[in-house]
Motif scaffolding. Structure first.
Motif, PDB file in Angstrom:
ATOM      1  N   GLU A   1      -7.781   1.240  -7.843  1.00 34.59           N
ATOM      2  CA  GLU A   1      -7.811   2.667  -8.117  1.00 34.59           C
ATOM      3  C   GLU A   1      -7.563   3.415  -6.818  1.00 34.59           C
ATOM      4  O   GLU A   1      -7.774   2.873  -5.724  1.00 34.59           O
ATOM      5  CB  GLU A   1      -9.177   3.056  -8.692  1.00 34.59           C
ATOM      6  N   PRO A   2      -7.087   4.674  -6.870  1.00 36.58           N
ATOM      7  CA  PRO A   2      -6.869   5.436  -5.631  1.00 36.58           C
ATOM      8  C   PRO A   2      -8.166   5.588  -4.828  1.00 36.58           C
ATOM      9  O   PRO A   2      -9.232   5.814  -5.399  1.00 36.58           O
ATOM     10  CB  PRO A   2      -6.361   6.787  -6.142  1.00 36.58           C
ATOM     11  N   VAL A   3      -8.040   5.436  -3.512  1.00 40.70           N
ATOM     12  CA  VAL A   3      -9.173   5.603  -2.600  1.00 40.70           C
ATOM     13  C   VAL A   3      -8.855   6.775  -1.671  1.00 40.70           C
ATOM     14  O   VAL A   3      -7.815   6.787  -1.012  1.00 40.70           O
ATOM     15  CB  VAL A   3      -9.425   4.332  -1.764  1.00 40.70           C
ATOM     16  N   THR A   4      -9.751   7.756  -1.611  1.00 47.17           N
ATOM     17  CA  THR A   4      -9.529   8.938  -0.774  1.00 47.17           C
ATOM     18  C   THR A   4      -9.842   8.616   0.689  1.00 47.17           C
ATOM     19  O   THR A   4     -10.916   8.102   1.009  1.00 47.17           O
ATOM     20  CB  THR A   4     -10.417  10.104  -1.239  1.00 47.17           C
ATOM     21  N   THR A   5      -8.883   8.909   1.574  1.00 45.42           N
ATOM     22  CA  THR A   5      -9.057   8.680   3.011  1.00 45.42           C
ATOM     23  C   THR A   5      -8.636   9.932   3.770  1.00 45.42           C
ATOM     24  O   THR A   5      -8.178  10.914   3.169  1.00 45.42           O
ATOM     25  CB  THR A   5      -8.191   7.500   3.490  1.00 45.42           C
ATOM     26  N   ALA A   6      -8.746   9.865   5.091  1.00 45.36           N
ATOM     27  CA  ALA A   6      -8.345  11.000   5.929  1.00 45.36           C
ATOM     28  C   ALA A   6      -6.841  11.256   5.857  1.00 45.36           C
ATOM     29  O   ALA A   6      -6.372  12.365   6.113  1.00 45.36           O
ATOM     30  CB  ALA A   6      -8.752  10.742   7.381  1.00 45.36           C
ATOM     31  N   PHE A   7      -6.063  10.223   5.495  1.00 43.62           N
ATOM     32  CA  PHE A   7      -4.610  10.360   5.426  1.00 43.62           C
ATOM     33  C   PHE A   7      -4.121  10.697   4.021  1.00 43.62           C
ATOM     34  O   PHE A   7      -2.937  10.943   3.817  1.00 43.62           O
ATOM     35  CB  PHE A   7      -3.933   9.068   5.892  1.00 43.62           C
TER      36      PHE A   7
ATOM     37  N   LYS B   1      11.180   6.644  -1.202  1.00 46.03           N
ATOM     38  CA  LYS B   1      11.780   6.645   0.139  1.00 46.03           C
ATOM     39  C   LYS B   1      10.729   6.382   1.231  1.00 46.03           C
ATOM     40  O   LYS B   1      10.693   7.044   2.261  1.00 46.03           O
ATOM     41  CB  LYS B   1      12.503   7.962   0.409  1.00 46.03           C
ATOM     42  N   ARG B   2       9.880   5.391   0.962  1.00 43.71           N
ATOM     43  CA  ARG B   2       8.865   5.001   1.938  1.00 43.71           C
ATOM     44  C   ARG B   2       9.401   3.881   2.827  1.00 43.71           C
ATOM     45  O   ARG B   2      10.188   3.031   2.380  1.00 43.71           O
ATOM     46  CB  ARG B   2       7.585   4.530   1.242  1.00 43.71           C
ATOM     47  N   ASN B   3       8.974   3.870   4.065  1.00 48.82           N
ATOM     48  CA  ASN B   3       9.359   2.821   5.007  1.00 48.82           C
ATOM     49  C   ASN B   3       8.715   1.501   4.574  1.00 48.82           C
ATOM     50  O   ASN B   3       7.493   1.427   4.436  1.00 48.82           O
ATOM     51  CB  ASN B   3       8.880   3.187   6.416  1.00 48.82           C
ATOM     52  N   PRO B   4       9.507   0.442   4.349  1.00 44.94           N
ATOM     53  CA  PRO B   4       8.940  -0.844   3.909  1.00 44.94           C
ATOM     54  C   PRO B   4       7.853  -1.378   4.835  1.00 44.94           C
ATOM     55  O   PRO B   4       6.910  -2.026   4.387  1.00 44.94           O
ATOM     56  CB  PRO B   4      10.167  -1.772   3.885  1.00 44.94           C
ATOM     57  N   LYS B   5       7.980  -1.091   6.149  1.00 51.05           N
ATOM     58  CA  LYS B   5       6.971  -1.580   7.096  1.00 51.05           C
ATOM     59  C   LYS B   5       5.618  -0.905   6.874  1.00 51.05           C
ATOM     60  O   LYS B   5       4.568  -1.471   7.193  1.00 51.05           O
ATOM     61  CB  LYS B   5       7.441  -1.356   8.529  1.00 51.05           C
ATOM     62  N   ASP B   6       5.634   0.332   6.368  1.00 53.75           N
ATOM     63  CA  ASP B   6       4.382   1.026   6.080  1.00 53.75           C
ATOM     64  C   ASP B   6       3.759   0.546   4.776  1.00 53.75           C
ATOM     65  O   ASP B   6       2.547   0.649   4.585  1.00 53.75           O
ATOM     66  CB  ASP B   6       4.619   2.539   5.995  1.00 53.75           C
TER      67      ASP B   6
ATOM     68  N   GLN C   1       0.839  -1.209   0.000  1.00 52.46           N
ATOM     69  CA  GLN C   1       0.000   0.000   0.000  1.00 52.46           C
ATOM     70  C   GLN C   1       0.868   1.251   0.000  1.00 52.46           C
ATOM     71  O   GLN C   1       1.880   1.318   0.707  1.00 52.46           O
ATOM     72  CB  GLN C   1      -0.899  -0.019   1.243  1.00 52.46           C
ATOM     73  N   LEU C   2       0.453   2.232  -0.790  1.00 61.26           N
ATOM     74  CA  LEU C   2       1.114   3.533  -0.815  1.00 61.26           C
ATOM     75  C   LEU C   2       0.081   4.621  -0.575  1.00 61.26           C
ATOM     76  O   LEU C   2      -1.037   4.556  -1.101  1.00 61.26           O
ATOM     77  CB  LEU C   2       1.796   3.765  -2.170  1.00 61.26           C
ATOM     78  N   VAL C   3       0.474   5.630   0.221  1.00 63.25           N
ATOM     79  CA  VAL C   3      -0.421   6.751   0.535  1.00 63.25           C
ATOM     80  C   VAL C   3       0.193   8.023  -0.043  1.00 63.25           C
ATOM     81  O   VAL C   3       1.384   8.294   0.149  1.00 63.25           O
ATOM     82  CB  VAL C   3      -0.623   6.901   2.055  1.00 63.25           C
ATOM     83  N   PHE C   4      -0.635   8.826  -0.732  1.00 58.48           N
ATOM     84  CA  PHE C   4      -0.160  10.053  -1.368  1.00 58.48           C
ATOM     85  C   PHE C   4      -0.971  11.249  -0.856  1.00 58.48           C
ATOM     86  O   PHE C   4      -2.172  11.135  -0.589  1.00 58.48           O
ATOM     87  CB  PHE C   4      -0.304   9.953  -2.889  1.00 58.48           C
ATOM     88  N   LYS C   5      -0.285  12.381  -0.730  1.00 59.38           N
ATOM     89  CA  LYS C   5      -0.942  13.578  -0.215  1.00 59.38           C
ATOM     90  C   LYS C   5      -1.972  14.125  -1.188  1.00 59.38           C
ATOM     91  O   LYS C   5      -2.990  14.689  -0.785  1.00 59.38           O
ATOM     92  CB  LYS C   5       0.095  14.651   0.107  1.00 59.38           C
TER      93      LYS C   5
ATOM     94  N   ASP D   1       9.953   8.048  11.221  1.00 57.14           N
ATOM     95  CA  ASP D   1       9.448   8.829  10.095  1.00 57.14           C
ATOM     96  C   ASP D   1       8.164   9.522  10.536  1.00 57.14           C
ATOM     97  O   ASP D   1       7.123   8.871  10.675  1.00 57.14           O
ATOM     98  CB  ASP D   1       9.175   7.929   8.902  1.00 57.14           C
ATOM     99  N   PRO D   2       8.201  10.828  10.785  1.00 55.55           N
ATOM    100  CA  PRO D   2       7.007  11.529  11.284  1.00 55.55           C
ATOM    101  C   PRO D   2       5.844  11.513  10.302  1.00 55.55           C
ATOM    102  O   PRO D   2       4.701  11.783  10.698  1.00 55.55           O
ATOM    103  CB  PRO D   2       7.509  12.950  11.542  1.00 55.55           C
ATOM    104  N   ASN D   3       6.113  11.190   9.041  1.00 56.88           N
ATOM    105  CA  ASN D   3       5.055  11.189   8.031  1.00 56.88           C
ATOM    106  C   ASN D   3       4.510   9.804   7.721  1.00 56.88           C
ATOM    107  O   ASN D   3       3.653   9.646   6.851  1.00 56.88           O
ATOM    108  CB  ASN D   3       5.580  11.824   6.735  1.00 56.88           C
ATOM    109  N   SER D   4       4.996   8.781   8.425  1.00 59.01           N
ATOM    110  CA  SER D   4       4.533   7.421   8.165  1.00 59.01           C
ATOM    111  C   SER D   4       3.105   7.242   8.676  1.00 59.01           C
ATOM    112  O   SER D   4       2.610   8.010   9.514  1.00 59.01           O
ATOM    113  CB  SER D   4       5.445   6.412   8.851  1.00 59.01           C
ATOM    114  N   ILE D   5       2.455   6.204   8.174  1.00 58.68           N
ATOM    115  CA  ILE D   5       1.088   5.904   8.615  1.00 58.68           C
ATOM    116  C   ILE D   5       1.071   5.619  10.106  1.00 58.68           C
ATOM    117  O   ILE D   5       0.166   6.052  10.834  1.00 58.68           O
ATOM    118  CB  ILE D   5       0.527   4.697   7.830  1.00 58.68           C
ATOM    119  N   GLU D   6       2.102   4.904  10.598  1.00 61.75           N
ATOM    120  CA  GLU D   6       2.156   4.594  12.022  1.00 61.75           C
ATOM    121  C   GLU D   6       2.241   5.876  12.858  1.00 61.75           C
ATOM    122  O   GLU D   6       1.527   6.018  13.860  1.00 61.75           O
ATOM    123  CB  GLU D   6       3.364   3.711  12.320  1.00 61.75           C
TER     124      GLU D   6
END
Length: 633
Positions: A342-348, A307-312, A277-281, A581-586
């Motif tokens: 397809e991209p799904v819009t979420t709060a993140f 440069k995403r954390n593999p765990k995320d 999974q990948l999350v984009f702004k 990583d302050p921007n990670s999902i975790e």
């Protein structure tokens, strides 16, 4: 009302905040002086809050409302004394004082709201809606049940909305500090490798047989340990869905329908999918990534490029219910085969998911294997009307003064006699007994006495239990002769543990002095094992207290901890923490989890300062009278 504080008190963070609130009251008493706080009160004024007040009648109404809700949730009667011991009276009073304080501050700030705006907000409340639309009759019923007229309820809601407006302003833009999020990240994700071996009890050698004098001395020093518990003889009658259900009357078609609904969850394993999974702004970034993935790009390579954390990125094999956002889970499990969503819009942000593999649902039990169990469940679901009929019939018989056994016989039921049971539900042989309604019945029975007409006890499945106390065998001190064997066993076990602890301390000292763990184990003929990726989380091979000890020493350090079967001697080989990583999902999730606690903390401080400014005074005597702790003169 400030319902947010009440709702918050249902979790551990909320309860901590409420404890702090109570502490503020106590400290306030110490600062202002108890004598001054309780002077200048009328018999009907429970608390003076600036120019406002909390009356005895307001408190009693709020206290009884809360008590009724708790009784409905617990499905049993709760006395005012129980509520007082739990601190409910102080919590209710603090809530009312908070309401009055916030009302005065709102007026001071000039906050106001029109009736039209209040009506619009009420219409949007789900509590007052049916099928998504405002239901006037439902609104009137709720107002009536709460003891309001329609007009007074509207006024009450208006003040509640104004309080919320004020508190929302206080906690607006509160964000957890990055340092706090990083500390939690380190706490959760630090992983250690631990080498260990278990020193068995036998390694300490055989304990000497104690003499009678030593046993007697041991008994005298611990005689309270060897007391006979109080036992009670009970007559009980249970009327519940489980006791009156007739599984034989349930058709196979009904039970099979239930089986089809629950088989994946209860009698097998649901479908799982391996997901990246990948999350984009922004949607634009998500669409650009989607184009690359559909063009054949590998998501792991793309994640490394971004440069995403593999765990995320790597979620592993997950069920549909594991997704925090249901829309993402639905999109993942809608794919007929491995592929990209397809991209799904979420709060993140916009989420793109790639399904690598699909593990189909597995059923481990056939319908025939669980048919009787499911028929019993279906039968219990249909038993409610019969439970109500029998309850009314038994109550009618009891009202005529008949003993429980006769009342039961009159309606075709049989009572059961429990000859001896202690307050933990065990018989005199120490074995657990089948007690209907379990701990709730035991609590009621041991609070009652012989000849008392008792209230029914509710069962967890919506049934009832009647009981009579027929006899009481009081607790008593056992003699040494009665428990000599148990004393000898207890003393032997205690001495063995002391010897084992001394042996473990001796080995630990040698290891700290330079001896290797392998050499220490080899000298005892024991095997060293290694545990990897040990985190501050539950795992099947170690108890929680053992894991805690692993993190009590620095990397390279050693220690010992009691475990089943002996003492575990260990050395922490290394410790690793993944980069923060302050921007990670975790990290974002941690921030969202922390935010309510920080908001409540800030709100508690604001309200505490506001109440101090308003010079809150409490009528202690009126409080005791209002809760039944002191009779009114």
């Amino acid at each position: 009302m400030l319902e947010g504080l009440r709702v918050a008190s249902q979790n551990w963070i909320g309860r901590t905040i409420m404890a702090v609130v109570m502490g503020v009251i106590v400290v306030s008493f110490a600062i202002w002086g108890v004598g001054d706080v309780f002077r200048g009160m009328t018999s009907q004024r429970l608390a003076k809050v600036g120019s406002g007040e909390v009356t005895v009648e307001q408190f009693r109404t709020a206290f009884q409302d809360d008590l009724r809700r708790i009784q409905q949730r617990l499905r049993r009667a709760v006395t005012a004394e129980e509520a007082h011991k739990a601190g409910m009276d102080l919590q209710v009073l603090e809530r009312l004082i908070t309401d009055v304080s916030l009302d005065q501050k709102a007026r001071q700030l000039g906050l106001a709201q029109s009736d039209e705006a209040t009506q619009r907000m009420i219409a949007n409340e789900k509590a007052f809606q049916t099928a998504g639309k405002f239901d006037a009759e439902k609104f009137k019923a709720i107002a009536r049940d709460a003891g309001f007229t329609e007009r007074s309820f509207l006024a009450d809601q208006k003040t509640a909305y104004l309080r919320k407006t004020l508190t929302d302003l206080v906690i607006a833009a509160v964000e957890p500090p990055k340092l706090m999020i990083e500390a939690i990240h380190r706490f959760r994700n630090e992983a250690r490798s631990v080498d260990y071996f278990v020193l068995p009890v036998s390694a300490a050698g055989a304990a000497a047989t104690p003499s009678d004098e030593e046993l007697k001395k041991y008994f005298d020093e611990r005689e309270q340990t060897f007391r006979a518990k109080e036992y009670r003889k009970l007559t009980v009658l249970e009327v519940s869905p489980a006791s009156v259900a007739k599984p034989a009357d349930v058709a196979d078609a009904e039970a099979r329908k239930l089986y089809d609904e629950v088989k994946a969850k209860r009698f097998g394993a649901p479908e799982k999918r391996e997901v990246r999974q990948l999350v984009f702004k922004t949607d634009a970034e998500a669409q650009a990534a989607l184009a690359k993935l559909k063009g054949g790009a590998d998501i792991d390579a793309l994640a490394a490029e971004l440069k995403r954390n593999p765990k995320d990125v790597d979620l592993g094999f997950v069920e549909q219910r594991d997704f925090g956002d249901a829309k993402v889970g639905a999109a993942v499990f809608a794919l007929p085969q491995p592929g990209v969503t397809e991209p799904v819009t979420t709060a993140f942000g916009a989420v793109i998911s790639v399904v690598k593999k699909i593990s189909p649902a597995i059923t481990t039990k056939t319908y025939e294997q669980v048919a009787e169990q499911l028929k019993g469940e279906v039968a219990q679901g249909k038993a409610a009307p019969e439970v109500r009929r029998l309850h009314e019939a038994v109550e009618d018989q009891r009202a005529s003064g008949k003993p429980l056994a006769e009342a039961a016989a009159a309606v075709g039921l049989k009572t059961r006699v429990i000859d001896a049971v202690d307050d933990a539900g065990a018989g005199k042989d120490g074995k657990a007994l089948d007690v209907p309604a379990g701990a709730d019945l035991l609590k009621a029975a041991f609070a009652s006495d012989i000849g008392v007409d008792n209230e029914t006890v509710a069962t967890r499945d919506g049934g009832y239990v009647w009981f009579e106390v027929n006899g009481v065998d009081p607790a008593r001190q056992k003699t040494f002769e009665e428990v000599k064997g148990a004393v000898a066993e207890a003393m032997r076990a205690e001495n063995a543990q002391k010897a084992l602890a001394a042996k473990a301390d001796e080995i630990a000292a040698k290891i700290k002095g330079g001896q290797s763990l392998d050499d220490a184990a080899k000298a005892l003929g024991l095997e060293v094992k290694r545990a990897t990726d040990v985190k501050r989380a539950q795992r099947p091979d170690f108890a929680t207290n053992t894991i805690v000890q692993f993190f009590e020493v620095a990397p390279g350090g050693s220690g010992s901890v009691s475990v089943d079967g002996g003492k575990l001697i260990f050395v922490v080989k290394d410790a690793q923490t993944p980069p923060f990583d302050p921007n990670s999902i975790e990290s974002r999730t941690i921030a969202e989890q922390l935010k309510p606690a920080l908001q409540n903390d800030l709100l508690e401080q604001y309200v505490g300062g506001l109440e101090k400014t308003l010079n809150v005074e409490i009528n202690e005597k009126a409080l005791r009278q209002a809760t039944g702790g002191e009779k009114e003169q």
